[in-house]
Design a protein around this motif. Structure first.
Motif, PDB file in Angstrom:
ATOM      1  N   GLN A   1     -25.249 -34.540  -0.540  1.00  0.00           N
ATOM      2  CA  GLN A   1     -25.798 -33.277  -1.061  1.00  0.00           C
ATOM      3  C   GLN A   1     -27.299 -33.221  -0.825  1.00  0.00           C
ATOM      4  N   GLY A   2     -27.972 -34.333  -1.093  1.00  0.00           N
ATOM      5  CA  GLY A   2     -29.413 -34.419  -0.871  1.00  0.00           C
ATOM      6  C   GLY A   2     -29.762 -34.274   0.600  1.00  0.00           C
ATOM      7  N   PHE A   3     -28.957 -34.914   1.443  1.00  0.00           N
ATOM      8  CA  PHE A   3     -29.185 -34.834   2.884  1.00  0.00           C
ATOM      9  C   PHE A   3     -29.116 -33.383   3.351  1.00  0.00           C
ATOM     10  N   LEU A   4     -28.096 -32.655   2.896  1.00  0.00           N
ATOM     11  CA  LEU A   4     -27.914 -31.268   3.336  1.00  0.00           C
ATOM     12  C   LEU A   4     -29.003 -30.350   2.799  1.00  0.00           C
ATOM     13  N   GLN A   5     -29.544 -30.682   1.627  1.00  0.00           N
ATOM     14  CA  GLN A   5     -30.662 -29.891   1.094  1.00  0.00           C
ATOM     15  C   GLN A   5     -31.921 -30.138   1.912  1.00  0.00           C
ATOM     16  N   LYS A   6     -32.116 -31.400   2.270  1.00  0.00           N
ATOM     17  CA  LYS A   6     -33.343 -31.793   2.958  1.00  0.00           C
ATOM     18  C   LYS A   6     -33.323 -31.438   4.448  1.00  0.00           C
ATOM     19  N   PHE A   7     -32.146 -31.567   5.062  1.00  0.00           N
ATOM     20  CA  PHE A   7     -32.018 -31.339   6.512  1.00  0.00           C
ATOM     21  C   PHE A   7     -30.908 -30.325   6.804  1.00  0.00           C
ATOM     22  N   PRO A   8     -31.057 -29.095   6.316  1.00  0.00           N
ATOM     23  CA  PRO A   8     -29.958 -28.123   6.478  1.00  0.00           C
ATOM     24  C   PRO A   8     -29.630 -27.803   7.930  1.00  0.00           C
ATOM     25  N   ASN A   9     -30.595 -27.972   8.822  1.00  0.00           N
ATOM     26  CA  ASN A   9     -30.351 -27.643  10.228  1.00  0.00           C
ATOM     27  C   ASN A   9     -30.146 -28.876  11.102  1.00  0.00           C
ATOM     28  N   SER A  10     -29.878 -29.987  10.466  1.00  0.00           N
ATOM     29  CA  SER A  10     -29.682 -31.234  11.193  1.00  0.00           C
ATOM     30  C   SER A  10     -28.464 -31.156  12.112  1.00  0.00           C
ATOM     31  N   SER A  11     -28.532 -31.889  13.209  1.00  0.00           N
ATOM     32  CA  SER A  11     -27.338 -31.981  14.071  1.00  0.00           C
ATOM     33  C   SER A  11     -26.233 -32.758  13.349  1.00  0.00           C
ATOM     34  N   PHE A  12     -26.597 -33.480  12.298  1.00  0.00           N
ATOM     35  CA  PHE A  12     -25.592 -34.216  11.513  1.00  0.00           C
ATOM     36  C   PHE A  12     -24.988 -33.351  10.404  1.00  0.00           C
ATOM     37  N   ALA A  13     -25.518 -32.141  10.214  1.00  0.00           N
ATOM     38  CA  ALA A  13     -25.066 -31.310   9.086  1.00  0.00           C
ATOM     39  C   ALA A  13     -23.555 -31.061   9.071  1.00  0.00           C
ATOM     40  N   PRO A  14     -22.939 -30.683  10.211  1.00  0.00           N
ATOM     41  CA  PRO A  14     -21.492 -30.457  10.137  1.00  0.00           C
ATOM     42  C   PRO A  14     -20.725 -31.691   9.669  1.00  0.00           C
ATOM     43  N   ASN A  15     -21.132 -32.868  10.169  1.00  0.00           N
ATOM     44  CA  ASN A  15     -20.458 -34.099   9.747  1.00  0.00           C
ATOM     45  C   ASN A  15     -20.722 -34.395   8.273  1.00  0.00           C
ATOM     46  N   ALA A  16     -21.931 -34.093   7.823  1.00  0.00           N
ATOM     47  CA  ALA A  16     -22.251 -34.309   6.412  1.00  0.00           C
ATOM     48  C   ALA A  16     -21.387 -33.400   5.531  1.00  0.00           C
ATOM     49  N   HIS A  17     -21.202 -32.136   5.949  1.00  0.00           N
ATOM     50  CA  HIS A  17     -20.306 -31.238   5.211  1.00  0.00           C
ATOM     51  C   HIS A  17     -18.890 -31.807   5.196  1.00  0.00           C
ATOM     52  N   TYR A  18     -18.489 -32.360   6.313  1.00  0.00           N
ATOM     53  CA  TYR A  18     -17.141 -32.917   6.416  1.00  0.00           C
ATOM     54  C   TYR A  18     -16.955 -34.091   5.462  1.00  0.00           C
ATOM     55  N   TRP A  19     -17.897 -35.034   5.512  1.00  0.00           N
ATOM     56  CA  TRP A  19     -17.799 -36.201   4.626  1.00  0.00           C
ATOM     57  C   TRP A  19     -17.831 -35.785   3.160  1.00  0.00           C
ATOM     58  N   LEU A  20     -18.718 -34.861   2.847  1.00  0.00           N
ATOM     59  CA  LEU A  20     -18.826 -34.397   1.467  1.00  0.00           C
ATOM     60  C   LEU A  20     -17.525 -33.727   1.050  1.00  0.00           C
ATOM     61  N   GLY A  21     -16.963 -32.936   1.943  1.00  0.00           N
ATOM     62  CA  GLY A  21     -15.662 -32.310   1.676  1.00  0.00           C
ATOM     63  C   GLY A  21     -14.592 -33.350   1.390  1.00  0.00           C
ATOM     64  N   GLN A  22     -14.570 -34.404   2.207  1.00  0.00           N
ATOM     65  CA  GLN A  22     -13.594 -35.478   2.029  1.00  0.00           C
ATOM     66  C   GLN A  22     -13.747 -36.160   0.670  1.00  0.00           C
ATOM     67  N   LEU A  23     -14.992 -36.459   0.308  1.00  0.00           N
ATOM     68  CA  LEU A  23     -15.264 -37.145  -0.958  1.00  0.00           C
ATOM     69  C   LEU A  23     -14.810 -36.291  -2.144  1.00  0.00           C
ATOM     70  N   LEU A  24     -15.101 -34.996  -2.078  1.00  0.00           N
ATOM     71  CA  LEU A  24     -14.714 -34.093  -3.166  1.00  0.00           C
ATOM     72  C   LEU A  24     -13.197 -33.891  -3.175  1.00  0.00           C
TER      73      LEU A  24
END
Length: 142
Positions: free
Chosen positions: A45-68
């Motif tokens: 969550q912190g990563f996505l707030q800090k780096f919303p336009n990161s090339s890693f953002a889609p994967n971060a959304h995916y991992w966060l989705g998985q965890l939830l």
């Protein structure tokens, strides 16, 4: 003669900002290496707030989705997968996120929406393992 310029003393108190890739790797390692699933949630969550336009953002959304998803937070997981599906059409995780979103909708008893999502996986990603999973779900929905 010009006096030699005085170099200001280096400020040793500054904190080196963690780079995008380091922040992402740290969050992923909490899952893959340490199995610290609870701690990984705020990291992503912190990563996505800090780096919303990161090339890693889609994967971060995916991992966060998985965890939830694993916590059965269907609304939270759905929001992450939805974000990935709608904002990152080229993500390698999109087929899987579409499938997971279908499962989330199924869990929330939104059967028509689930069916639509599974059909979308089959149509858009015919050559993936997600397609096979989606087809199995579709058979069992009827």
């Amino acid at each position: 003669a010009n006096p030699t310029p005085v170099t200001p003393p280096a400020d040793n108190n500054f904190v080196v900002e963690e780079s995008e890739s380091d922040a992402y790797d740290r969050a992923v390692n909490l899952i893959l290496k340490d199995k610290q699933y609870e701690q990984a949630i705020p990291e992503f969550q912190g990563f996505l707030q800090k780096f919303p336009n990161s090339s890693f953002a889609p994967n971060a959304h995916y991992w966060l989705g998985q965890l939830l998803f694993n916590k059965q937070d269907w609304a939270g997981a759905g929001a992450q997968f939805e974000e990935l599906v709608s904002r990152y059409p080229d993500s390698s995780k999109r087929a899987d996120a579409l499938f997971k979103l279908g499962v989330v909708e199924q869990k929330r008893s939104n059967i028509a929406r689930a069916k639509q999502l599974f059909e979308q996986v089959v149509t858009e990603y015919p050559n993936t393992s997600s397609r096979k999973l989606a087809e199995t779900r579709l058979k069992n929905l009827n």
